[in-house]
Scaffold this motif. Structure first.
Motif, PDB file in Angstrom:
ATOM      1  N   SER A 220       0.843  -1.096   0.079  1.00  0.00           N
ATOM      2  CA  SER A 220       0.086   0.236  -0.214  1.00  0.00           C
ATOM      3  C   SER A 220       0.900   1.253  -0.032  1.00  0.00           C
ATOM      4  N   SER A 221       2.220   1.220   0.755  1.00  0.00           N
ATOM      5  CA  SER A 221       2.893   2.265   0.658  1.00  0.00           C
ATOM      6  C   SER A 221       3.537   2.623  -0.605  1.00  0.00           C
ATOM      7  N   PHE A 222       3.856   1.510  -1.329  1.00  0.00           N
ATOM      8  CA  PHE A 222       4.341   1.534  -2.608  1.00  0.00           C
ATOM      9  C   PHE A 222       3.471   2.410  -3.442  1.00  0.00           C
ATOM     10  N   LEU A 223       2.077   2.057  -3.366  1.00  0.00           N
ATOM     11  CA  LEU A 223       1.000   2.649  -4.341  1.00  0.00           C
ATOM     12  C   LEU A 223       0.968   4.101  -3.995  1.00  0.00           C
ATOM     13  N   ASN A 224       0.815   4.064  -2.765  1.00  0.00           N
ATOM     14  CA  ASN A 224       0.961   5.610  -2.286  1.00  0.00           C
ATOM     15  C   ASN A 224       2.035   6.616  -2.592  1.00  0.00           C
ATOM     16  N   LEU A 357      -5.389  -2.563   2.508  1.00  0.00           N
ATOM     17  CA  LEU A 357      -4.967  -1.233   2.041  1.00  0.00           C
ATOM     18  C   LEU A 357      -4.240  -1.192   0.696  1.00  0.00           C
ATOM     19  N   VAL A 358      -4.174  -2.450   0.010  1.00  0.00           N
ATOM     20  CA  VAL A 358      -3.411  -2.582  -1.051  1.00  0.00           C
ATOM     21  C   VAL A 358      -4.693  -2.146  -2.284  1.00  0.00           C
ATOM     22  N   GLU A 359      -5.571  -2.886  -1.911  1.00  0.00           N
ATOM     23  CA  GLU A 359      -6.784  -2.474  -2.852  1.00  0.00           C
ATOM     24  C   GLU A 359      -7.203  -1.014  -2.877  1.00  0.00           C
ATOM     25  N   TYR A 360      -7.139  -0.354  -1.419  1.00  0.00           N
ATOM     26  CA  TYR A 360      -7.532   0.909  -0.896  1.00  0.00           C
ATOM     27  C   TYR A 360      -6.556   1.685  -1.767  1.00  0.00           C
ATOM     28  N   GLU A 361      -5.215   1.517  -2.034  1.00  0.00           N
ATOM     29  CA  GLU A 361      -4.438   2.402  -2.823  1.00  0.00           C
ATOM     30  C   GLU A 361      -4.331   2.063  -4.032  1.00  0.00           C
ATOM     31  N   ILE A 362      -4.993   1.095  -4.781  1.00  0.00           N
ATOM     32  CA  ILE A 362      -5.186   0.592  -6.079  1.00  0.00           C
ATOM     33  C   ILE A 362      -6.136   1.648  -6.593  1.00  0.00           C
ATOM     34  N   VAL A 363      -7.302   1.733  -5.987  1.00  0.00           N
ATOM     35  CA  VAL A 363      -8.140   2.703  -6.330  1.00  0.00           C
ATOM     36  C   VAL A 363      -7.684   4.028  -6.612  1.00  0.00           C
ATOM     37  N   LYS A 364      -6.889   4.532  -5.302  1.00  0.00           N
ATOM     38  CA  LYS A 364      -6.576   5.964  -5.203  1.00  0.00           C
ATOM     39  C   LYS A 364      -5.560   6.070  -6.643  1.00  0.00           C
ATOM     40  N   ASP A 365      -4.610   5.121  -7.010  1.00  0.00           N
ATOM     41  CA  ASP A 365      -3.722   5.315  -8.052  1.00  0.00           C
ATOM     42  C   ASP A 365      -4.428   5.485  -9.345  1.00  0.00           C
ATOM     43  N   VAL A 366      -5.654   4.600  -9.515  1.00  0.00           N
ATOM     44  CA  VAL A 366      -6.266   4.616 -10.508  1.00  0.00           C
ATOM     45  C   VAL A 366      -7.005   5.983 -10.918  1.00  0.00           C
ATOM     46  N   LEU A 367      -7.539   6.550  -9.801  1.00  0.00           N
ATOM     47  CA  LEU A 367      -7.938   7.741  -9.949  1.00  0.00           C
ATOM     48  C   LEU A 367      -7.000   9.157 -10.388  1.00  0.00           C
ATOM     49  N   MET A 368      -5.843   8.823  -9.793  1.00  0.00           N
ATOM     50  CA  MET A 368      -4.777   9.855 -10.103  1.00  0.00           C
ATOM     51  C   MET A 368      -4.179   9.571 -11.386  1.00  0.00           C
ATOM     52  N   VAL A 369      -4.188   8.408 -11.965  1.00  0.00           N
ATOM     53  CA  VAL A 369      -3.480   8.305 -13.296  1.00  0.00           C
ATOM     54  C   VAL A 369      -4.647   8.828 -14.268  1.00  0.00           C
ATOM     55  N   THR A 370      -6.039   8.549 -13.785  1.00  0.00           N
ATOM     56  CA  THR A 370      -7.021   8.974 -14.793  1.00  0.00           C
ATOM     57  C   THR A 370      -6.928  10.575 -14.741  1.00  0.00           C
ATOM     58  N   ALA A 371      -6.564  11.265 -13.767  1.00  0.00           N
ATOM     59  CA  ALA A 371      -6.623  12.722 -13.741  1.00  0.00           C
ATOM     60  C   ALA A 371      -5.439  13.357 -14.489  1.00  0.00           C
ATOM     61  N   ILE A 372      -4.071  12.268 -14.187  1.00  0.00           N
ATOM     62  CA  ILE A 372      -3.449  12.903 -15.232  1.00  0.00           C
ATOM     63  C   ILE A 372      -3.515  12.861 -16.745  1.00  0.00           C
ATOM     64  N   PHE A 373      -3.992  11.615 -17.139  1.00  0.00           N
ATOM     65  CA  PHE A 373      -4.353  11.557 -18.537  1.00  0.00           C
ATOM     66  C   PHE A 373      -5.321  12.721 -19.024  1.00  0.00           C
ATOM     67  N   VAL A 374      -6.281  13.183 -18.204  1.00  0.00           N
ATOM     68  CA  VAL A 374      -7.124  14.200 -18.665  1.00  0.00           C
ATOM     69  C   VAL A 374      -6.404  15.554 -18.712  1.00  0.00           C
ATOM     70  N   LEU A 388      -6.566  17.273  -6.879  1.00  0.00           N
ATOM     71  CA  LEU A 388      -7.535  17.763  -5.655  1.00  0.00           C
ATOM     72  C   LEU A 388      -8.836  17.174  -6.037  1.00  0.00           C
ATOM     73  N   ILE A 389      -9.408  16.982  -7.246  1.00  0.00           N
ATOM     74  CA  ILE A 389     -10.679  16.315  -7.628  1.00  0.00           C
ATOM     75  C   ILE A 389     -10.498  14.717  -7.409  1.00  0.00           C
ATOM     76  N   ALA A 390      -9.480  14.006  -7.793  1.00  0.00           N
ATOM     77  CA  ALA A 390      -9.225  12.728  -7.402  1.00  0.00           C
ATOM     78  C   ALA A 390      -9.199  12.329  -5.965  1.00  0.00           C
ATOM     79  N   SER A 391      -8.269  13.198  -5.258  1.00  0.00           N
ATOM     80  CA  SER A 391      -8.431  12.953  -3.902  1.00  0.00           C
ATOM     81  C   SER A 391      -9.782  13.146  -3.278  1.00  0.00           C
ATOM     82  N   ALA A 392     -10.609  14.150  -3.436  1.00  0.00           N
ATOM     83  CA  ALA A 392     -12.025  14.333  -3.112  1.00  0.00           C
ATOM     84  C   ALA A 392     -12.683  13.004  -3.251  1.00  0.00           C
ATOM     85  N   ILE A 393     -12.784  12.630  -4.635  1.00  0.00           N
ATOM     86  CA  ILE A 393     -13.412  11.160  -4.847  1.00  0.00           C
ATOM     87  C   ILE A 393     -12.754  10.088  -4.058  1.00  0.00           C
ATOM     88  N   PHE A 394     -11.539   9.996  -3.980  1.00  0.00           N
ATOM     89  CA  PHE A 394     -11.166   8.781  -3.218  1.00  0.00           C
ATOM     90  C   PHE A 394     -11.412   8.978  -1.875  1.00  0.00           C
TER      91      PHE A 394
END
Length: 484
Positions: A220-224, A357-374, A388-394
């Motif tokens: 989870s820390s790696f993904l974070n 926490l691994v699943e938890y962090e995967i969701v966060k990283d998916v949101l972050m990567v999506t935000a980057i592409f956009v 900011l928007i990705a963090s609020a959703i997460f």
């Protein structure tokens, strides 16, 4: 352990952690202000590039096992020794890999200076590895005074050295040597004062006993770490080192508040929560109180940083770093979500569900990567809005996961923090409207701060908030006893 004793030890731990973080951030701020005025944006960009790789290296050195020792009810001497020797072996192995990869790092950012800068900078995580278990033993025992003193002494000595080197014209090397000296002084102090000397013990059984929690924490820390550093890598590689320098400044100053809150809460609350893991009623009661305590402090502090960012930057740096102000504001707003989700991580870790926490962090990283592409083609500021928007959703997702795993209902989690969020927002807006009419930066900042503190205190007093009463009664009570 009696309830009163637990409360007293928790309060003392909170006090010393707060003193530690306040002193550390003050010293960081003094050194950071001087260096920000002496060094160029490119110098900070070079350091920002190295920090991306150092974050991942430090993560693999620790491997999550140190956090597992805090979570474990009764770690043995063999457990501590085993984790220490494992961490040291990992640090040497990873440093050897990074030594040979240094030219590739320089190539990624198109700057040959990074070869020897990174080879020197990365020595710090080997030095830090020698004191990870020393630090965690003190945290487990909830006696963190020596940690606070080691941080303060290290920051004073390393800060003085960094400033001297910057004045002498060493550029980015000033920050590299500052980092190495800080790591050495802190580690040497803890080894000299804690009285704990590791024995020549290494037991695979001990390593396995903390592996379940440790591996989950590491994953989870790696993904974070990916989510926290991917922006630095992309900005430096996709844009340029000057842009990365501005982002590094905004990120560094916003993290001074965000990470302080998160570290205080982790080191103060996790040992207490882990002691309640077999008593659900007490665990849920502790979670509710910690949730309110965090919201009570985090919302006014971070929102005030958002509204007062311009006078703060002008007082500290003049207009040199004005480009970083909007980045700083967005990152501080995002910080509220980071602090709260970090707290919820503690709840999940305390009950031994680290793998979740691994699943938890995967969701966060998916949101972050999506935000980057956009947002990547829209500019650096747009990318940070995406954070900011990705963090609020997460955050909304983290509330649901925490409720499902711990039994701490989502409605209760939300109800615990909303009063403080609403009160802080109202008082900060009042402070901003009043202070914004003042042209002088010092008066503007002082006015906003004074109004925010006074209005927030008065509002919570009128609402008879128990958290505020407990914090003040403990602080004032301790003060009176010492001065009686």
């Amino acid at each position: 352990m009696a309830e009163a004793d637990i409360k007293l030890r928790t309060a003392r731990t909170l006090k010393w952690n707060t003193i530690d973080k306040f002193a550390s951030q003050l010293l960081y701020a003094v050194t950071g202000v001087v260096l920000a005025n002496l060094l160029s944006k490119e110098d900070f960009g070079l350091v920002g590039a190295m920090l991306v790789f150092q974050s991942f290296a430090s993560l693999f050195v620790d491997s999550g096992f140190s956090s597992a020792l805090i979570q474990k009810k009764s770690p043995t001497e063999t457990d501590y020794c085993t984790v220490l020797w494992f961490n040291l072996a990992m640090s040497v192995a990873i440093y050897a890999v990074l030594w040979f990869c240094a030219p590739l790092i320089a190539s990624a950012f198109n700057d040959g200076r990074l070869v020897w800068l990174s080879r020197a900078m990365f020595l710090s995580f080997i030095i830090n590895a020698t004191a990870i278990v020393q630090t965690n033993r003190l945290m487990k025992q909830m006696t963190v005074q020596k940690i606070a003193i080691s941080n303060t002494v290290g920051l004073i000595i390393s800060g003085a050295a960094g400033i001297w080197l910057a004045v002498a014209g060493y550029g980015a090397w000033a920050i590299v040597w500052q980092t190495l000296i800080l790591s050495f002084v802190k580690s040497a102090f803890l080894w000299a004062t804690t009285g704990w000397i590791p024995r020549h013990r290494f037991c695979l059984k001990s390593l396995k006993s903390v592996f379940a929690v440790g591996s989950g924490v590491m994953a989870s820390s790696f993904l974070n770490t990916v989510s926290l550093n991917i922006y630095s890598f992309i900005i430096g590689a996709y844009y340029n080192l000057a842009k990365l320098g501005c982002y590094t400044q905004a990120d560094k100053w916003s993290k001074m508040g965000i990470m302080s809150f998160s570290q205080i809460l982790t080191s103060s609350f996790l040992p207490v929560l882990s002691g309640f893991q077999d008593n659900k009623e007490r665990l849920l009661g502790a979670m509710s109180k910690m949730n309110k305590f965090t919201a009570y402090l985090a919302f006014p502090a971070m929102l005030l940083l958002v509204t007062a960012s311009r006078p703060i930057f002008h007082i500290l740096f003049g207009t040199k770093w004005d480009e970083a102000i909007i980045m700083f504001q967005i990152l501080c707003a995002r910080g509220i979500f980071l602090i709260l989700t970090s707290l919820y991580n503690n709840y999940i870790l305390a009950i031994g569900r680290a793998k979740a926490l691994v699943e938890y962090e995967i969701v966060k990283d998916v949101l972050m990567v999506t935000a980057i592409f956009v947002t990547i083609r829209m500019g650096v500021t747009a990318m940070i809005w995406g954070q900011l928007i990705a963090s609020a959703i997460f955050y909304a997702y983290s509330v649901i996961v925490t409720a499902r795993l711990t039994g701490y209902r989502a409605a209760r989690i939300t109800a615990d923090i909303i009063p403080y969020a609403a009160t802080a927002a109202a008082t900060v807006v009042l402070a901003w409207l009043t202070g914004n009419a003042i042209a002088n930066d010092w008066l503007n900042l002082l006015c906003q701060t004074a109004i925010c503190i006074a209005a927030y205190y008065a509002a919570n007093r009128l609402r008879s908030q128990s958290v505020q009463q407990e914090v003040l009664s403990y602080a004032l009570g301790r003060f009176r006893r010492k001065n009686a």
